[in-house]
Write an enzyme that holds these catalytic residues in place. Sequence first.
Site, PDB file in Angstrom:
ATOM      1  N   ASP A  95       5.322   1.920  -3.292  1.00  0.00           N
ATOM      2  CA  ASP A  95       4.600   2.053  -4.552  1.00  0.00           C
ATOM      3  C   ASP A  95       4.535   0.672  -5.223  1.00  0.00           C
ATOM      4  O   ASP A  95       5.580   0.094  -5.548  1.00  0.00           O
ATOM      5  CB  ASP A  95       5.350   3.053  -5.440  1.00  0.00           C
ATOM      6  CG  ASP A  95       4.624   3.310  -6.750  1.00  0.00           C
ATOM      7  OD1 ASP A  95       3.673   2.583  -7.079  1.00  0.00           O
ATOM      8  OD2 ASP A  95       5.035   4.257  -7.451  1.00  0.00           O
ATOM      9  N   GLU A 108       0.870  -1.183   0.000  1.00  0.00           N
ATOM     10  CA  GLU A 108       0.000   0.000   0.000  1.00  0.00           C
ATOM     11  C   GLU A 108       0.910   1.237   0.000  1.00  0.00           C
ATOM     12  O   GLU A 108       1.783   1.362   0.850  1.00  0.00           O
ATOM     13  CB  GLU A 108      -0.892  -0.034   1.246  1.00  0.00           C
ATOM     14  CG  GLU A 108      -1.590   1.255   1.604  1.00  0.00           C
ATOM     15  CD  GLU A 108      -2.551   1.790   0.541  1.00  0.00           C
ATOM     16  OE1 GLU A 108      -3.470   1.042   0.149  1.00  0.00           O
ATOM     17  OE2 GLU A 108      -2.354   2.951   0.109  1.00  0.00           O
ATOM     18  N   ASP A 167      -6.044  -4.107  -5.950  1.00  0.00           N
ATOM     19  CA  ASP A 167      -7.186  -3.490  -5.265  1.00  0.00           C
ATOM     20  C   ASP A 167      -6.898  -1.988  -5.210  1.00  0.00           C
ATOM     21  O   ASP A 167      -6.638  -1.422  -4.161  1.00  0.00           O
ATOM     22  CB  ASP A 167      -7.267  -4.109  -3.871  1.00  0.00           C
ATOM     23  CG  ASP A 167      -8.428  -3.578  -3.059  1.00  0.00           C
ATOM     24  OD1 ASP A 167      -9.253  -2.828  -3.593  1.00  0.00           O
ATOM     25  OD2 ASP A 167      -8.496  -3.926  -1.853  1.00  0.00           O
ATOM     26  N   SER A 168      -6.946  -1.376  -6.381  1.00  0.00           N
ATOM     27  CA  SER A 168      -6.459  -0.006  -6.520  1.00  0.00           C
ATOM     28  C   SER A 168      -7.581   1.012  -6.366  1.00  0.00           C
ATOM     29  O   SER A 168      -8.761   0.670  -6.381  1.00  0.00           O
ATOM     30  CB  SER A 168      -5.847   0.163  -7.910  1.00  0.00           C
ATOM     31  OG  SER A 168      -6.857   0.096  -8.899  1.00  0.00           O
ATOM     32  N   THR A 169      -7.191   2.268  -6.253  1.00  0.00           N
ATOM     33  CA  THR A 169      -8.143   3.367  -6.416  1.00  0.00           C
ATOM     34  C   THR A 169      -8.385   3.542  -7.921  1.00  0.00           C
ATOM     35  O   THR A 169      -7.968   2.711  -8.726  1.00  0.00           O
ATOM     36  CB  THR A 169      -7.541   4.659  -5.817  1.00  0.00           C
ATOM     37  OG1 THR A 169      -6.231   4.841  -6.351  1.00  0.00           O
ATOM     38  CG2 THR A 169      -7.433   4.553  -4.300  1.00  0.00           C
TER      39      THR A 169
END
Lengths: 283, 283
Positions: free
Chosen positions: A137, A106, A155-157
């Site tokens: 990153d 994260e 599981d990204s934005t």
Amino acid sequence: MDLWFTENHTENVRFSIKVDKQLYTGQSEFQRIDIFDSEEFGRVLALDGYVMLTEKDEFMYHEMIVHVPMCVHPNPRKILVIGGGDGGTVRELVKYSSVESVDLVEIDEEVVTACKEYLPQTAGMLEDPRVNTHFEDGLKFIRHHENEYDLIIVDSTDPFGPGEGLFTREFYGNCYKALTDDGIMVNQHESPFYANDAYAMQRAHKQIVNSFPIARVYQAHIPTYPSGHWLFGFASKKYHPYNDVDFEKWKKLGLKLKYYNTNLHSASFALPTYVEELLKDVE
Amino acid sequence: MDLWFTENHTENVRFSIKVDKQLYTGQSEFQRIDIFDSEEFGRVLALDGYVMLTEKDEFMYHEMIVHVPMCVHPNPRKILVIGGGDGGTVRELVKYSSVESVDLVEIDEEVVTACKEYLPQTAGMLEDPRVNTHFEDGLKFIRHHENEYDLIIVDSTDPFGPGEGLFTREFYGNCYKALTDDGIMVNQHESPFYANDAYAMQRAHKQIVNSFPIARVYQAHIPTYPSGHWLFGFASKKYHPYNDVDFEKWKKLGLKLKYYNTNLHSASFALPTYVEELLKDVE
């Protein structure tokens, strides 16, 4: 006082949630983080003004991003989650005793810190001894791993701001390399309905198709995401997403879930015609 | 001037659409009728402040309420539509050359008049010579018909206001009688997500289960309805909704659709676990 949180789904569409109480607001190096309580959805996490999860419907997203690939892969032991600092994806993963380790990468430590304090429902299982959290990153992390993971969950934005690099061909290519010979990658894939989201979804699909021999898209109903129609990408080196899956073996695990079930597994790959056409346009 | 239409999905949740131009507002004997243009959704019809359809996503609702039963029934000739004054359901039905007659029973003539003027996309096919429009209360109309229809589609408003009687056991029992021996009834069945909608959905399902030997529920993504997760009830005297359906025969019709396809047909009956549980609670 009447407090409302409003998210612009597009310039011309707004979704508003009545706020009981604002609990946390922070500006990290990467984004603005808000957590508030609401009557309808319980506790809500928003990043840069976009709802990431609500207590009421986060199970839909987290169950569908985790249990679909976990049911397909016959022996998923080593898992990488990129993004997912709220911990919901990890919570679903550690329900499997077969899982030996989960690396959570994260970029924003403040998201994890805030969720551990205010969202124990999702973040509580980040303390599982099999979980290693890396505040890095994901785009850089993945470059240094090869033939290592059985499953990667992205599981990204959204594909702008800190999540942007997680929708590129370079990233998907590196995920391919980081997976074992029968590895699977699943990612959150935006919505097909509003034009900007659909365009992001099409671009992501094109990059995944170019990186993996098997690339399919599945869907779920997630009411607090724009349009409520959310897609996931299923990319795989070897396993088909529903043919030859041993559903009986999965059922014997006896997991108690609220959204995912094995009937819905295959069904979630049956997309509306207009979505099939959006995907074909870029293949 | 910035004009916004706002619908309360619940007391604590609002959905707002930027309005380009208000085109029509009328108060009929039964309800308030509004039609406006919007950038995101094109033309929009609202009744009593609730979105009934938008140009952008009405195809999802109308295709799913019509083509699922039309694909199941091997020879649907005589059809009854209750509600559906916007004409979208009729438009999908008259795509079938096998259909000999469609009775449309709409309580509110002003809805039909307004839609004919402002929503030719849906209302245009009400002029088809096989369509007979009756401006009557569907609840009363159905009492005087027996063993007559192959398919009844209940394309109602929500279970309060003028649509209320169309969610009762008396009504479903009369639909049963009005159907032929192998008839099918399909109805719009609300959403499972918000508590009030879910309760209405449970009650309707209970009444249908008590009236028909085969009663199942299927779902679709309809972004402009509350939660975007919409259900339909499939009630049948003889035909199972997806086992033994002749999908190849349907495909040969060559209908050009944007949402419905035969893969999605069976898949749409695979419901999330929490919805299955809501339905079981009342059976």
